[in-house]
Design a protein around this motif. Structure first.
Motif, PDB file in Angstrom:
ATOM      1  N   LYS B 124       0.859  -1.194   0.000  1.00 39.02           N
ATOM      2  CA  LYS B 124       0.000   0.000   0.000  1.00 39.02           C
ATOM      3  C   LYS B 124       0.892   1.240   0.000  1.00 39.02           C
ATOM      4  CE  LYS B 124      -0.313   0.008   5.033  1.00 39.02           C
ATOM      5  NZ  LYS B 124      -1.125   0.140   6.239  1.00 39.02           N
ATOM      6  N   ASN B 125       0.277   2.421  -0.213  1.00 34.58           N
ATOM      7  CA  ASN B 125       1.056   3.659  -0.215  1.00 34.58           C
ATOM      8  C   ASN B 125       1.782   3.858   1.094  1.00 34.58           C
ATOM      9  OD1 ASN B 125       0.480   4.934  -2.763  1.00 34.58           O
ATOM     10  ND2 ASN B 125      -1.629   5.016  -2.042  1.00 34.58           N
ATOM     11  N   HIS B 126       2.998   4.364   0.999  1.00 33.76           N
ATOM     12  CA  HIS B 126       3.746   4.633   2.205  1.00 33.76           C
ATOM     13  C   HIS B 126       4.046   6.130   2.266  1.00 33.76           C
ATOM     14  CE1 HIS B 126       6.351   4.456   5.526  1.00 33.76           C
ATOM     15  NE2 HIS B 126       7.472   4.594   4.849  1.00 33.76           N
ATOM     16  N   ILE B 127       3.221   6.843   2.997  1.00 29.05           N
ATOM     17  CA  ILE B 127       3.447   8.274   3.176  1.00 29.05           C
ATOM     18  C   ILE B 127       3.952   8.412   4.604  1.00 29.05           C
ATOM     19  CG2 ILE B 127       2.367  10.558   3.117  1.00 29.05           C
ATOM     20  CD1 ILE B 127       0.162   8.998   1.353  1.00 29.05           C
ATOM     21  N   PHE B 128       5.261   8.610   4.745  1.00 32.60           N
ATOM     22  CA  PHE B 128       5.860   8.474   6.080  1.00 32.60           C
ATOM     23  C   PHE B 128       5.354   9.496   7.072  1.00 32.60           C
ATOM     24  CE2 PHE B 128       8.652  11.145   3.620  1.00 32.60           C
ATOM     25  CZ  PHE B 128       8.946  10.391   2.501  1.00 32.60           C
ATOM     26  N   ASN B 129       4.909  10.659   6.554  1.00 32.05           N
ATOM     27  CA  ASN B 129       4.417  11.688   7.465  1.00 32.05           C
ATOM     28  C   ASN B 129       2.886  11.665   7.474  1.00 32.05           C
ATOM     29  OD1 ASN B 129       3.523  14.182   8.545  1.00 32.05           O
ATOM     30  ND2 ASN B 129       5.552  15.054   8.173  1.00 32.05           N
ATOM     31  N   GLN B 130       2.310  11.294   8.600  1.00 34.06           N
ATOM     32  CA  GLN B 130       0.858  11.134   8.656  1.00 34.06           C
ATOM     33  C   GLN B 130       0.106  12.453   8.484  1.00 34.06           C
ATOM     34  OE1 GLN B 130      -1.214   8.461   8.402  1.00 34.06           O
ATOM     35  NE2 GLN B 130       0.773   7.645   7.820  1.00 34.06           N
ATOM     36  N   ASP B 131       0.734  13.578   8.820  1.00 31.27           N
ATOM     37  CA  ASP B 131       0.087  14.875   8.593  1.00 31.27           C
ATOM     38  C   ASP B 131      -0.047  15.155   7.101  1.00 31.27           C
ATOM     39  OD1 ASP B 131      -0.209  15.415  11.239  1.00 31.27           O
ATOM     40  OD2 ASP B 131       1.671  16.529  11.436  1.00 31.27           O
ATOM     41  N   TRP B 132       0.906  14.630   6.343  1.00 28.90           N
ATOM     42  CA  TRP B 132       0.875  14.847   4.893  1.00 28.90           C
ATOM     43  C   TRP B 132      -0.219  14.008   4.237  1.00 28.90           C
ATOM     44  CZ3 TRP B 132       6.702  14.584   3.023  1.00 28.90           C
ATOM     45  CH2 TRP B 132       7.457  15.505   3.786  1.00 28.90           C
ATOM     46  N   ALA B 133      -0.444  12.828   4.809  1.00 25.73           N
ATOM     47  CA  ALA B 133      -1.331  11.845   4.170  1.00 25.73           C
ATOM     48  C   ALA B 133      -2.715  12.424   3.884  1.00 25.73           C
ATOM     49  CB  ALA B 133      -1.432  10.599   5.036  1.00 25.73           C
ATOM     50  N   LYS B 134      -3.179  13.319   4.754  1.00 26.60           N
ATOM     51  CA  LYS B 134      -4.521  13.908   4.576  1.00 26.60           C
ATOM     52  C   LYS B 134      -4.632  14.741   3.294  1.00 26.60           C
ATOM     53  CE  LYS B 134      -4.593  16.233   8.595  1.00 26.60           C
ATOM     54  NZ  LYS B 134      -3.585  15.744   9.568  1.00 26.60           N
ATOM     55  N   HIS B 135      -3.501  15.256   2.821  1.00 24.15           N
ATOM     56  CA  HIS B 135      -3.551  16.234   1.734  1.00 24.15           C
ATOM     57  C   HIS B 135      -3.143  15.674   0.373  1.00 24.15           C
ATOM     58  CE1 HIS B 135      -4.124  18.948   5.014  1.00 24.15           C
ATOM     59  NE2 HIS B 135      -2.945  18.658   5.524  1.00 24.15           N
ATOM     60  N   VAL B 136      -2.815  14.381   0.345  1.00 21.76           N
ATOM     61  CA  VAL B 136      -2.341  13.838  -0.934  1.00 21.76           C
ATOM     62  C   VAL B 136      -3.231  12.689  -1.406  1.00 21.76           C
ATOM     63  CG1 VAL B 136       0.058  14.444  -0.420  1.00 21.76           C
ATOM     64  CG2 VAL B 136      -0.769  12.147   0.119  1.00 21.76           C
ATOM     65  N   TYR B 137      -3.209  12.457  -2.700  1.00 21.41           N
ATOM     66  CA  TYR B 137      -3.879  11.310  -3.298  1.00 21.41           C
ATOM     67  C   TYR B 137      -2.852  10.228  -3.592  1.00 21.41           C
ATOM     68  CZ  TYR B 137      -7.917  14.279  -3.916  1.00 21.41           C
ATOM     69  OH  TYR B 137      -8.989  15.086  -3.672  1.00 21.41           O
ATOM     70  N   GLY B 138      -3.202   8.981  -3.305  1.00 23.09           N
ATOM     71  CA  GLY B 138      -2.342   7.859  -3.660  1.00 23.09           C
ATOM     72  C   GLY B 138      -2.896   7.175  -4.898  1.00 23.09           C
ATOM     73  N   LEU B 139      -2.260   6.067  -5.302  1.00 25.79           N
ATOM     74  CA  LEU B 139      -2.759   5.354  -6.477  1.00 25.79           C
ATOM     75  C   LEU B 139      -2.455   3.856  -6.367  1.00 25.79           C
ATOM     76  CD1 LEU B 139      -4.313   6.015  -9.084  1.00 25.79           C
ATOM     77  CD2 LEU B 139      -2.155   5.962 -10.289  1.00 25.79           C
ATOM     78  N   LYS B 140      -3.091   3.212  -5.372  1.00 22.86           N
ATOM     79  CA  LYS B 140      -2.867   1.778  -5.218  1.00 22.86           C
ATOM     80  C   LYS B 140      -4.150   0.984  -5.421  1.00 22.86           C
ATOM     81  CE  LYS B 140       0.381  -0.183  -4.207  1.00 22.86           C
ATOM     82  NZ  LYS B 140       1.329  -0.747  -5.206  1.00 22.86           N
ATOM     83  N   SER B 141      -5.319   1.626  -5.317  1.00 23.91           N
ATOM     84  CA  SER B 141      -6.582   0.890  -5.424  1.00 23.91           C
ATOM     85  C   SER B 141      -7.538   1.618  -6.361  1.00 23.91           C
ATOM     86  CB  SER B 141      -7.234   0.792  -4.049  1.00 23.91           C
ATOM     87  OG  SER B 141      -7.639   2.084  -3.623  1.00 23.91           O
ATOM     88  N   ILE B 142      -8.620   0.939  -6.705  1.00 20.30           N
ATOM     89  CA  ILE B 142      -9.653   1.563  -7.545  1.00 20.30           C
ATOM     90  C   ILE B 142     -10.257   2.768  -6.828  1.00 20.30           C
ATOM     91  CG2 ILE B 142     -11.997   1.176  -8.399  1.00 20.30           C
ATOM     92  CD1 ILE B 142     -11.079  -1.207  -9.774  1.00 20.30           C
ATOM     93  N   GLN B 143     -10.441   2.639  -5.512  1.00 19.91           N
ATOM     94  CA  GLN B 143     -10.965   3.784  -4.759  1.00 19.91           C
ATOM     95  C   GLN B 143     -10.016   4.977  -4.899  1.00 19.91           C
ATOM     96  OE1 GLN B 143     -11.289   0.725  -3.872  1.00 19.91           O
ATOM     97  NE2 GLN B 143     -13.305   0.406  -2.938  1.00 19.91           N
ATOM     98  N   ASP B 144      -8.724   4.733  -4.746  1.00 16.97           N
ATOM     99  CA  ASP B 144      -7.731   5.787  -4.955  1.00 16.97           C
ATOM    100  C   ASP B 144      -7.902   6.433  -6.330  1.00 16.97           C
ATOM    101  OD1 ASP B 144      -6.486   5.307  -2.540  1.00 16.97           O
ATOM    102  OD2 ASP B 144      -4.742   4.276  -3.368  1.00 16.97           O
TER     103      ASP B 144
END
Lengths: 427, 427
Positions: B124-144
């Motif tokens: 799965k996506n690895h966004i090491f900073n959890q504060d950042w995770a809220k503001h970015v889009y990943g691309l590992k699933s159909i939902q993403d």
């Protein structure tokens, strides 16, 4: 210098005779009104819709039963008007109309000035009992179709791992309320999905044991058709394994249960296909403009499709109630009304005489699962495979946008040959 | 009577030599392991996945950029094993493994007995900073992919009605973090969407002003390729209008803003394509079984792809860390490992000798927008249109399921000829 003056004056003249028409809603009615209007380059057309796509609603049941993808039955509204520089598309919600200042108010607090407005905002599910609404699936939007698809597919997954036979049975029971075209088409498609597509895919359940129950309060399904065709449709449904319960009135709905007097159906999936009401915009107009609402909260329109009491506002399709005669809530009515309104406003603009609207019934049809349909065209009445081919042809023909026509046709062909489904996805 | 006895005895014998293998995850690794195992009818295979479909992950970026529908890149897992009666598919989540009793625990509290388990649960996506995770889009699933698609398309809609030029610019700015294949493919596809597909569709904005910024911390994009190919890829991206920022390290991400030291990019859409971590199952196994986790929380496996310390558990694909050499997280690795494990377990079952796994690098490629790609196959290095044709051919070939191959090919052809997109839908 003189030349400059002439150009300026010509510009002014063009400016003077420009007209601004706002079309609210890009369904069958709105799209056709806007396309017709756009041909006159002196008319500025603004299309407002809360979605970015036009939806081919008659195929929603195919999305719900995993036959087609949402993108197969939608076209971006902007794509329709790519070449028409006099058409602007705004994705936004209408909050109301200020008739005196001729302003259409958007929910983002912006106002759009208009000379004429065409209201084509359609209808939504009408589940009169709000307690029931929580427990049923509707089928008016892509969101509706996707939730229903998820629930249908999940029901089989849950049945596969369920040990309790009573619960397992409820998972593979689908109750559909309303024997109109939507109910009939859904019932047929769910029965086919279970019996043909899924039959080899499970190890612990037999998908051909699936119960699909179509509940109709009246004495026959597809009541807008002739008696004989209703019978044909019922027989075709029963051949697919659908139980058709006529003269059955729903007395209560709660979680996983439909009650019909003393009869009770335990069903994991309950679908509401028993009637619609106009979108909220009609109610807003009642408050803002003081117009009359008719049955189903529809806007009363005169013979020219103008909302009674305010001739700058037209209403077409499912949101309108035609004073002269009751019209069915189907695509051909909205399409004819859209084209009529487009032409009427263009003639008004050129100060030409306008004739009243009249609906030309070119016939109607309904499909019942794989390769069966009924059709009623003029004095002709027929059912079976020929009617189905005709249905396929007409529906593909009406699918706006070449790409969708080809894609839908190929996917049907593929499904027809393989009994598989292209969009069996849970997300 | 005697005959009856023989049959009974034969049944018993078959029963004795039966083996039960559970495959967790139906990605490239899991599907190939299960398919290989299923050929031996004495092996009972159970495939467990939390989704009901196998996903062709390399095409997720096409769903995100409205080129394909989710259904075009997914196949129901059950459909793979329709004919294989010795394969059972269970849609469910794995909660852990009880190694002593050889039980796989599901989150619905049910346990499955196994002889061998193949863990192929991916990353799965690895966004090491959890504060950042809220503001970015990943691309590992159909939902993403669907959230990203919605955001990309909505950005243009919002820009169209925005009056403030600063805000308008931010709406049409797309910052992509990570210059690996996902980042490069997304950057190219967004630039194309803006410049070709949408260019005629708006009245107040010019979609060709769209800024697509690809941010890479290292000194070149596509660092697993040769230096020369990286340069080719960068040039191809720039021709499409993408700004490639090399040696640029993200120092902070907040709502609508990417900070790189003193540089700040205002972007409505920020996409994270900079690394993955194995799914939570690896962590669960660390707790349950006491195995070693390597970089990215991956399960350390020996030369036979057995999890170090428990030879009944195999791990393949992105969730595994191959002790002998570091392998890239790409489909061919998972596919080869899946087939290897399937064969290895079958040989084990027949008590035959097993050779260690070794990865055969058949080359790798990446595509950069319309009709450009780079390829590195053995000693061959090439880029441009020929590489793109090869990429198209290979990817269609690997798309599992005939229907998807044909459908994807036709939609590409259509998009290629018309510059249009088939799945431009916001929902």
């Amino acid at each position: 210098m003189n030349g400059g003056f002439i150009i300026l004056s010509a510009k002014l003249r063009i400016k003077e005779v420009t007209m601004k028409v706002i079309v609210v809603g890009a369904g069958f009615g709105g799209i056709n009104a806007a396309k017709t209007l756009a041909k006159n380059k002196s008319i500025d057309v603004v299309v407002v819709d809360k979605r970015n796509y036009h939806l081919f609603q008659p195929f929603l049941y195919q999305v719900a039963t995993a036959g087609l993808s949402p993108a197969d039955i939608s076209v971006p509204i902007r794509a329709f008007f790519r070449g028409q520089k006099n058409v602007e598309v705004i994705m936004g919600e209408v909050a109301g109309i200020d008739q005196k200042s001729r302003l259409l108010k958007l929910s983002n607090n912006k106002n759009l000035k208009y000379d004429k407005v065409v209201i084509a905002a359609g209808a939504k599910n009408h589940i009169f009992n709000q307690d029931w609404a929580k427990h049923v699936y509707g089928l008016k939007s892509i969101q509706d179709a996707l939730s229903l698809r998820k629930n249908i597919l999940m029901s089989f997954e849950l049945a596969e791992v369920e040990q309790d036979p009573v619960k397992r049975k409820a998972y593979t029971t689908f109750a559909i309320i309303g024997g109109g075209p939507t109910g009939v088409e859904l019932a047929g498609a769910i029965a086919e999905l279970a019996r043909f597509t899924l039959s080899e895919d499970f190890r612990n359940i037999d998908p051909s044991d699936t119960r699909v129950i179509l509940i109709e309060a009246g004495s026959r399904v597809l009541s807008t058709f002739d008696q004989g065709l209703s019978k044909k449709a019922k027989r075709a449904l029963e051949k697919l394994g659908v139980s058709v319960w006529l003269e059955s009135k729903v007395s209560n709905i709660c979680k996983g249960k439909v009650e019909l007097g003393s009869d009770v159906i335990n069903a994991n999936t309950i679908i509401w296909a028993a009637g619609v009401v106009s979108t909220d915009l009609a109610k807003d107009l009642e408050a803002d403009v003081g117009v009359n609402l008719k049955r189903g909260n529809r806007l009363l329109v005169n013979e020219f499709l103008q909302v009674k009491g305010c001739e700058d506002i037209y209403a077409i399709g499912d949101i309108s109630y035609f004073e002269k005669e009751e019209l069915p809530g189907i695509a051909p009515v909205a399409i004819q009304q859209g084209k009529y309104v487009g032409k009427a406003i263009k003639r008004l603009f050129k100060e030409k005489e306008i004739r009243p609207f009249s609906y030309v019934d070119k016939g109607h049809m309904a499909t019942i699962g794989r390769s069966k349909a009924i059709a009623q065209i003029g004095k002709l009445r027929f059912g079976g495979t020929i009617a189905w081919y005709l249905w396929v042809f007409i529906h593909i023909y009406f699918l706006i946008g070449f790409r969708n026509r080809v894609s839908v046709f190929l996917q049907w062909l593929w499904s027809y040959l393989t009994y598989k489904r292209g969009a069996r996805i849970i997300n």
